[in-house]
Motif scaffolding. Structure first.
Motif, PDB file in Angstrom:
ATOM      1  N   TYR A  70      27.866  14.095  31.204  1.00 47.33           N
ATOM      2  CA  TYR A  70      27.371  15.359  31.769  1.00 47.33           C
ATOM      3  C   TYR A  70      27.063  16.392  30.695  1.00 47.33           C
ATOM      4  O   TYR A  70      26.191  17.228  30.849  1.00 47.33           O
ATOM      5  N   MET A  71      27.819  16.375  29.611  1.00 49.72           N
ATOM      6  CA  MET A  71      27.633  17.389  28.574  1.00 49.72           C
ATOM      7  C   MET A  71      26.495  17.032  27.616  1.00 49.72           C
ATOM      8  O   MET A  71      26.191  17.806  26.711  1.00 49.72           O
ATOM      9  N   ASP A  72      25.911  15.858  27.802  1.00 50.12           N
ATOM     10  CA  ASP A  72      24.830  15.428  26.897  1.00 50.12           C
ATOM     11  C   ASP A  72      23.505  15.927  27.450  1.00 50.12           C
ATOM     12  O   ASP A  72      22.918  15.294  28.323  1.00 50.12           O
ATOM     13  N   PHE A  73      23.077  17.046  26.915  1.00 52.51           N
ATOM     14  CA  PHE A  73      21.929  17.731  27.511  1.00 52.51           C
ATOM     15  C   PHE A  73      20.631  16.938  27.397  1.00 52.51           C
ATOM     16  O   PHE A  73      19.680  17.208  28.111  1.00 52.51           O
ATOM     17  N   VAL A  74      20.605  15.953  26.480  1.00 51.62           N
ATOM     18  CA  VAL A  74      19.374  15.153  26.351  1.00 51.62           C
ATOM     19  C   VAL A  74      19.343  13.985  27.340  1.00 51.62           C
ATOM     20  O   VAL A  74      18.334  13.314  27.463  1.00 51.62           O
ATOM     21  N   GLN A  75      20.440  13.743  28.031  1.00 48.78           N
ATOM     22  CA  GLN A  75      20.460  12.688  29.043  1.00 48.78           C
ATOM     23  C   GLN A  75      19.569  13.139  30.211  1.00 48.78           C
ATOM     24  O   GLN A  75      19.693  14.278  30.668  1.00 48.78           O
ATOM     25  N   PRO A  76      18.677  12.248  30.705  1.00 47.39           N
ATOM     26  CA  PRO A  76      17.818  12.663  31.824  1.00 47.39           C
ATOM     27  C   PRO A  76      18.651  13.106  33.033  1.00 47.39           C
ATOM     28  O   PRO A  76      19.685  12.514  33.334  1.00 47.39           O
ATOM     29  N   VAL A  77      18.158  14.141  33.709  1.00 44.22           N
ATOM     30  CA  VAL A  77      18.911  14.723  34.837  1.00 44.22           C
ATOM     31  C   VAL A  77      19.155  13.672  35.924  1.00 44.22           C
ATOM     32  O   VAL A  77      20.192  13.662  36.584  1.00 44.22           O
ATOM     33  N   GLY A  78      18.187  12.766  36.089  1.00 46.85           N
ATOM     34  CA  GLY A  78      18.328  11.723  37.105  1.00 46.85           C
ATOM     35  C   GLY A  78      19.595  10.903  36.898  1.00 46.85           C
ATOM     36  O   GLY A  78      20.302  10.569  37.858  1.00 46.85           O
ATOM     37  N   PHE A  79      19.890  10.589  35.637  1.00 46.94           N
ATOM     38  CA  PHE A  79      21.101   9.807  35.340  1.00 46.94           C
ATOM     39  C   PHE A  79      22.361  10.604  35.682  1.00 46.94           C
ATOM     40  O   PHE A  79      23.352  10.061  36.143  1.00 46.94           O
ATOM     41  N   GLN A  80      22.300  11.913  35.430  1.00 40.68           N
ATOM     42  CA  GLN A  80      23.464  12.755  35.749  1.00 40.68           C
ATOM     43  C   GLN A  80      23.708  12.751  37.256  1.00 40.68           C
ATOM     44  O   GLN A  80      24.869  12.723  37.702  1.00 40.68           O
ATOM     45  N   MET A  81      22.619  12.764  38.018  1.00 43.34           N
ATOM     46  CA  MET A  81      22.775  12.752  39.483  1.00 43.34           C
ATOM     47  C   MET A  81      23.344  11.409  39.944  1.00 43.34           C
ATOM     48  O   MET A  81      24.219  11.352  40.813  1.00 43.34           O
ATOM     49  N   ILE A  82      22.838  10.328  39.330  1.00 42.55           N
ATOM     50  CA  ILE A  82      23.374   9.001  39.671  1.00 42.55           C
ATOM     51  C   ILE A  82      24.867   8.979  39.361  1.00 42.55           C
ATOM     52  O   ILE A  82      25.677   8.474  40.140  1.00 42.55           O
TER      53      ILE A  82
END
Lengths: 239, 481
Positions: B283-295
């Motif tokens: 969650y804290m990795d701002f470069v991770q695509p938002v879609g993955f955070q939602m998954i």
């Protein structure tokens, strides 16, 4: 973004914004438009945003300084910092820097310092800045580089190219000891990134890294399918 | 079929796991006393111990789950003792290599060996490759063992039967035992996680030996690390749950659990969700695509619901107003289910993005994972150890003798994790060898945590003493299988 690129650069030339990070900048003597000072005299009082230019530049230096000056005005940041403009050309003198300060209407601005130095090689080495002289064009090939230096003299952030007010604000916050998120830029030897960025379209595309991420799942599925198929064939053979 | 050689190797595993467990608890207590300023360690000593503690605990309880499932699968399918022995040998080699790196080489990058820490050598130069090789040997041994077990399941049950899909229709011709279903789901997860570890290690070695010509993408490395680490930690827990489904009714004198359509559905869903929940670590990795955070957030919710709801419902139905013959085995299973559910709720709270902004990397994290491990999975495996030890000895558990152990376990275990939860609630950071003065209550909470852990250790030693004597009987010449 860059007035010169790698074809004329020495082997250790790179565009990395990570090189020399968290190392101490050389504490050299500066001849500023307001007199002689040590670099450390500046950064102990307030953190410094350093940029390296030369006054005869017909390439990136003018648009770069224009952009920096405008962004600083627009940001009107309350944080404590100074902007230090140093010429890396040994032919530049203090008078050249005075003219440059006037051109950007910064001659009376206490936040801006324009300087030359006799120790430019030492300074360049300490920040990983390697301009290359092009004798045909009678110009230097060089990065448009901003270096953020904190009050202890450590390089805490580097920006190459004209990057806009958001990135600049990041540098200002970082040199004032705020935590600012950052991520290494893609490099030539980093082949397994999850996404690639296409500057022409401004879009990100899935890349090899994503394939690696799903590879264990794919391999397991294939293995199970294979085992299952083998068992089915055995059953048919026995039946 | 459960052979004498299977009993012997199971016995060796149990003794080894318990010896390592007691040692690793002592490491943990030492660290908490250091944080409590009751003793003084160097930062390097602390982080070396933290690395050893983490990797040992994750390793032994993953192995213990595999041991339990391997043994219990012997009731339904033919199991390979050779693969079991092979896995034991690779485990011993791997553990020795890893302990050598932390104790001799002073390697201290944490058990998660998060990129690029192992490559930023702040210890003996040889320690980084030896640590990674040690992990590789451990992983390879378990991978081959897990594939072997899955192969054995599939040699008797078709793929559909192993997943219990026939239970979605009425009156299925073949019943898939819950143990087989949960083992299939968990083994697949473990195979995926171990393959991920193999890829991760290959990428590390590529960079390590490339002399700077190859650099990894930190985002990819972090995704791979947690795909491996999160998945194996959770699947280990499910292996323990397989033992609960198989043994809890039996040890309580009640009819055994049966696979129904909702049990089958729950565990099939769990397989999918558990493999995608790891995104909540980024969650804290701002470069991770938002879609993955939602998954990550959705999968964390969904992963915890089906298996937990079905298991809790089944266990409550078993215990509520039923005549239970309580023994240490089913008591440990019951407390373990409580610990798993409490830890699971703590995990879901942390896996919610808005909460994670506050709880990320605070003591809340060790709080929840110690709850569902020390008071969950560990108890599932100890219950199996206790049950199997009595089977080896041909004895029945006495009803009264375990009361003191249970009281010590409850006070010590829940007291220990409570100190972590309180620290997390006060935003105290994790992984600090010594707390800054600003965290005024951190040292006292750490010190109390260490004392509670000592009480927990006493309970574990009592269980250990009870089990070890019975396990050694399988090596007696007069032992009859």
């Amino acid at each position: 973004m860059l007035s010169g690129i790698a074809w004329s650069a020495p082997e250790d030339y790179n565009f990395s914004e990570e090189s020399k990070l968290y190392t101490k900048i050389a504490d050299i003597k500066l001849n500023t438009t307001r007199g002689e000072v040590m670099l450390s005299d500046l950064y102990v009082k307030s953190p410094v945003i350093l940029t390296l230019i030369f006054t005869r530049c017909v390439g990136i230096c003018s648009p770069f300084l224009n952009s920096l000056s405008e962004d600083m005005d627009n940001l009107n940041a309350k944080e404590n910092y100074k902007v230090l403009v140093i010429s890396f050309d040994p032919l530049d003198e203090v008078s050249d820097m005075e003219r440059m300060a006037k051109r950007y209407e910064r001659e009376d601005d206490p936040q801006w310092v324009f300087a030359v130095t006799d120790n430019i090689a030492e300074l360049n080495e300490s920040i990983g800045f390697y301009p290359v002289w092009d004798s045909t064009r009678q110009q230097y090939d060089h990065d448009a580089l901003l270096v953020g230096i904190n009050e202890n003299g450590y390089i805490v952030r580097k920006l190459t190219g004209i990057r806009g007010p958001d990135a600049l604000m990041g540098v200002i916050r970082e040199i004032n000891n705020e935590f600012v998120l950052s991520y290494p830029l893609p490099r030539e030897n980093m082949i397994f990134s999850c996404f690639t960025y296409d500057p022409a379209t401004g879009k990100k595309k899935p890349s090899l890294g994503l394939l690696i991420l799903v590879l264990p799942g794919i391999l397991t599925l294939l293995m199970i399918a294979l085992l299952s198929l083998k068992k089915q064939q055995q059953s048919v053979g026995n039946g | 079929m459960i052979t004498r050689s299977l009993k012997r190797i199971t016995s060796v595993w149990i003794i080894t796991v318990l010896v390592l467990f007691v040692t690793a608890i002592i490491f943990g207590i030492t660290m908490r006393f250091n944080q409590g300023k009751d003793l003084t360690m160097s930062p390097v000593g602390f982080y070396s111990l933290m690395t050893t503690h983490g990797i040992t605990m994750i390793g032994i309880w993953a192995a213990a789950g595999l041991v339990a499932v391997n043994y219990l699968l012997g009731r339904y399918v033919k199991v390979s003792v050779s693969l079991n022995v092979f896995a034991f040998v690779t485990t011993v080699i791997g553990v020795l290599m890893i302990w050598a790196t932390t104790f001799i080489g002073k390697y201290h990058a944490g058990w998660t060996f998060l990129y690029p820490l192992p490559l930023q050598v702040a210890w003996a130069k040889w320690a980084t490759p030896v640590f990674l090789f040690g992990l590789g040997i451990l992983g390879a041994g378990w991978l081959i063992w897990s594939v072997g077990m899955l192969l054995q399941i599939l040699s008797k049950y078709s793929l559909k039967q192993a997943f219990a899909w026939q239970h979605f229709s009425k009156n299925p011709a073949v019943e898939t035992p819950p143990l087989v279903l949960i083992s299939t789901v968990s083994l697949i997860g473990i195979i995926v996680s171990l393959l991920t570890a193999v890829i991760l290690l290959v990428l590390y070695f590529l960079e390590y030996f490339s002399g700077g010509n190859f650099t990894n993408d930190p985002l990819l490395m972090k995704n791979l690390t947690y795909f491996f680490g999160h998945t194996i930690a959770n699947e280990s827990l499910y292996l323990g749950l397989a033992a609960v489904y198989e043994l809890m009714p039996e040890s309580s004198g009640r009819p055994r659990f049966k696979t129904t359509w909702y049990v089958a559905l729950a565990w099939n869903c769990t397989l999918v969700f558990i493999l995608t929940a790891f995104f909540h670590h980024l969650y804290m990795d701002f470069v991770q695509p938002v879609g993955f955070q939602m998954i990550g957030q959705l999968a964390s919710y969904f992963a915890s619901l089906p298996a937990a709801a079905v298991t809790a419902f089944s266990v409550i139905a078993l215990v509520y107003r039923g005549r239970i013959r309580w023994s240490l085995t089913n008591t440990l299973f019951f407390i373990g289910i409580m610990g798993w559910l409490i830890g699971g709720i703590g995990a879901v709270i942390d896996a919610t993005v808005s909460n994670n902004m506050i709880l990320h990397n605070t003591l809340w994290v060790p709080a929840h994972f110690h709850t569902y491990n020390a008071m969950g999975n560990v108890l599932f495996c100890l219950a199996f150890f206790n049950w199997v030890a009595h089977e080896f000895a041909g004895t029945q558990a006495s009803v009264k003798s375990f009361r003191l152990t249970t009281v010590l376990l409850l006070i010590g275990g829940f007291g220990f994790v409570l100190m972590f939860y309180l620290g997390g609630a006060y935003s105290m950071p994790r992984r600090f060898s010594v707390y800054p003065q600003e965290f005024t209550h951190a040292a006292i909470l750490a010190s109390l945590g260490a004392w509670f852990a000592t009480v927990y250790l006493v309970a574990i030693v009592l269980i250990f003493a009870n089990i070890i004597k019975k396990c050694l009987k399988v090596f007696s010449p007069s032992f009859s299988s």
